[in-house]
Design a protein around this motif. Structure first.
Motif, PDB file in Angstrom:
ATOM      1  N   UNK A   1     -21.689  18.072  -6.511  1.00 40.56           N
ATOM      2  CA  UNK A   1     -21.315  18.426  -5.148  1.00 40.56           C
ATOM      3  C   UNK A   1     -21.952  17.371  -4.244  1.00 40.56           C
ATOM      4  N   UNK A   2     -21.165  16.433  -3.694  1.00 45.13           N
ATOM      5  CA  UNK A   2     -21.741  15.399  -2.833  1.00 45.13           C
ATOM      6  C   UNK A   2     -22.039  15.965  -1.449  1.00 45.13           C
ATOM      7  N   UNK A   3     -23.180  15.603  -0.895  1.00 43.24           N
ATOM      8  CA  UNK A   3     -23.549  16.102   0.427  1.00 43.24           C
ATOM      9  C   UNK A   3     -24.130  14.968   1.265  1.00 43.24           C
ATOM     10  N   UNK A   4     -24.075  15.151   2.580  1.00 45.04           N
ATOM     11  CA  UNK A   4     -24.813  14.319   3.520  1.00 45.04           C
ATOM     12  C   UNK A   4     -25.965  15.161   4.055  1.00 45.04           C
ATOM     13  N   UNK A   5     -27.109  14.542   4.255  1.00 46.90           N
ATOM     14  CA  UNK A   5     -28.275  15.272   4.755  1.00 46.90           C
ATOM     15  C   UNK A   5     -28.849  14.595   5.993  1.00 46.90           C
ATOM     16  N   UNK A   6     -29.612  15.366   6.785  1.00 42.94           N
ATOM     17  CA  UNK A   6     -30.283  14.789   7.947  1.00 42.94           C
ATOM     18  C   UNK A   6     -31.660  14.278   7.548  1.00 42.94           C
ATOM     19  N   UNK A   7     -32.462  13.865   8.535  1.00 42.87           N
ATOM     20  CA  UNK A   7     -33.758  13.263   8.240  1.00 42.87           C
ATOM     21  C   UNK A   7     -34.749  14.250   7.639  1.00 42.87           C
ATOM     22  N   UNK A   8     -34.435  15.542   7.725  1.00 37.25           N
ATOM     23  CA  UNK A   8     -35.309  16.554   7.149  1.00 37.25           C
ATOM     24  C   UNK A   8     -34.807  17.056   5.790  1.00 37.25           C
ATOM     25  N   UNK A   9     -33.754  16.423   5.270  1.00 35.80           N
ATOM     26  CA  UNK A   9     -33.215  16.804   3.979  1.00 35.80           C
ATOM     27  C   UNK A   9     -32.301  18.010   4.022  1.00 35.80           C
ATOM     28  N   UNK A  10     -31.913  18.447   5.214  1.00 34.37           N
ATOM     29  CA  UNK A  10     -31.006  19.585   5.339  1.00 34.37           C
ATOM     30  C   UNK A  10     -29.563  19.119   5.195  1.00 34.37           C
ATOM     31  N   UNK A  11     -28.749  19.904   4.494  1.00 39.77           N
ATOM     32  CA  UNK A  11     -27.340  19.548   4.275  1.00 39.77           C
ATOM     33  C   UNK A  11     -26.572  19.687   5.580  1.00 39.77           C
ATOM     34  N   UNK A  12     -25.949  18.599   6.000  1.00 44.37           N
ATOM     35  CA  UNK A  12     -25.133  18.607   7.218  1.00 44.37           C
ATOM     36  C   UNK A  12     -23.644  18.540   6.927  1.00 44.37           C
ATOM     37  N   UNK A  13     -23.291  18.006   5.755  1.00 45.30           N
ATOM     38  CA  UNK A  13     -21.883  17.903   5.371  1.00 45.30           C
ATOM     39  C   UNK A  13     -21.742  18.055   3.865  1.00 45.30           C
ATOM     40  N   UNK A  14     -20.620  18.640   3.465  1.00 44.53           N
ATOM     41  CA  UNK A  14     -20.265  18.757   2.046  1.00 44.53           C
ATOM     42  C   UNK A  14     -18.989  17.972   1.822  1.00 44.53           C
ATOM     43  N   UNK A  15     -18.966  17.182   0.752  1.00 40.54           N
ATOM     44  CA  UNK A  15     -17.813  16.324   0.493  1.00 40.54           C
ATOM     45  C   UNK A  15     -16.921  16.830  -0.616  1.00 40.54           C
ATOM     46  N   UNK A  16     -15.695  16.357  -0.610  1.00 46.27           N
ATOM     47  CA  UNK A  16     -14.757  16.630  -1.707  1.00 46.27           C
ATOM     48  C   UNK A  16     -13.831  15.436  -1.853  1.00 46.27           C
ATOM     49  N   UNK A  17     -13.244  15.320  -3.031  1.00 44.31           N
ATOM     50  CA  UNK A  17     -12.289  14.250  -3.311  1.00 44.31           C
ATOM     51  C   UNK A  17     -10.879  14.747  -3.068  1.00 44.31           C
ATOM     52  N   UNK A  18     -10.067  13.940  -2.427  1.00 46.15           N
ATOM     53  CA  UNK A  18      -8.648  14.233  -2.296  1.00 46.15           C
ATOM     54  C   UNK A  18      -7.902  13.528  -3.429  1.00 46.15           C
ATOM     55  N   UNK A  19      -7.186  14.309  -4.233  1.00 41.30           N
ATOM     56  CA  UNK A  19      -6.496  13.772  -5.404  1.00 41.30           C
ATOM     57  C   UNK A  19      -5.070  14.301  -5.455  1.00 41.30           C
TER      58      UNK A  19
END
Length: 210
Positions: free
Chosen positions: A66-84
């Protein structure tokens, strides 16, 4: 669309004629596509007949990311998915997934499959602890579990991996899209996933206390 990647080389792959399963002079970097002395696809790949025969006889081990983006405190700000593109021509969302190849560690499998789908400069922050947040067991028979793959019985170790770099989708991936896990769009996002991938994302967010 199969919910998990076969890792079977196509006839037009640039190194499809190279012998598979040969480990002389193999280094860990050889398992990350596009780097290492072997150049390109790693050893341990199986042809279509071989992988089909294995699927009829035994479970196959996968990693699911599950790919995620995090902020400077390590909190998940976005969750990614693949378009196929699905088999029926529609567009589906999926997670990063792929087999663990023979002679490959879990850490190498995670890195290779992320590079395969997101490109070489995605800069994943690989987990220090390789204990998965959940194990998803896919069956080829509908109704046996929450997870379904018509091709095989697959045991998938699931990880949340922050992505720090730029994503350049390739192979069967059309694009990578991100959603705020607190957004009203999350349910729409998850509704476009099949085979149980939406449940894996929900389990990931619960594991991360979101």
């Amino acid at each position: 669309m199969p919910v998990m990647n076969d890792e079977v080389p196509e006839d037009d792959d640039f190194d499809s004629s190279r012998a598979r399963g040969q480990f002389d002079h193999v280094t860990p970097e050889d398992f990350i596509r596009g780097s290492g002395s072997s150049g390109g696809n790693p050893p341990g790949w199986l042809g279509p007949d071989e992988i089909d025969a294995m699927r009829r006889r035994m479970p196959i081990t996968y990693v699911q990311i599950v790919p995620v983006r995090t902020d400077e405190f390590g909190r998940i700000t976005q969750v990614g998915s693949l378009l196929c593109i699905a088999d029926d021509g529609s567009v589906e969302r999926a997670l990063i997934s792929g087999r663990v190849l023979f002679h490959e560690t879990l850490r190498e499998a995670i890195a290779r499959n992320i590079a395969k789908d997101l490109g070489d400069i995605a800069l994943p922050v690989l987990p220090v602890n390789l204990q998965p947040f959940t194990v998803a067991e896919f069956f080829p028979t509908p109704g046996l579990s929450e997870y379904y793959d018509p091709r095989q019985h697959a045991i998938s170790l699931c990880y949340v991996v922050p992505i720090a770099g730029d994503c350049h989708p390739r192979d069967e991936t059309l694009d990578v899209e991100w959603v705020d896990p607190h957004s009203d769009q999350l349910d729409v996002f998850l509704g476009q996933m099949s085979g149980g991938h939406d449940r894996i994302v929900r389990a990931a967010l619960q594991w991360a206390s979101i």
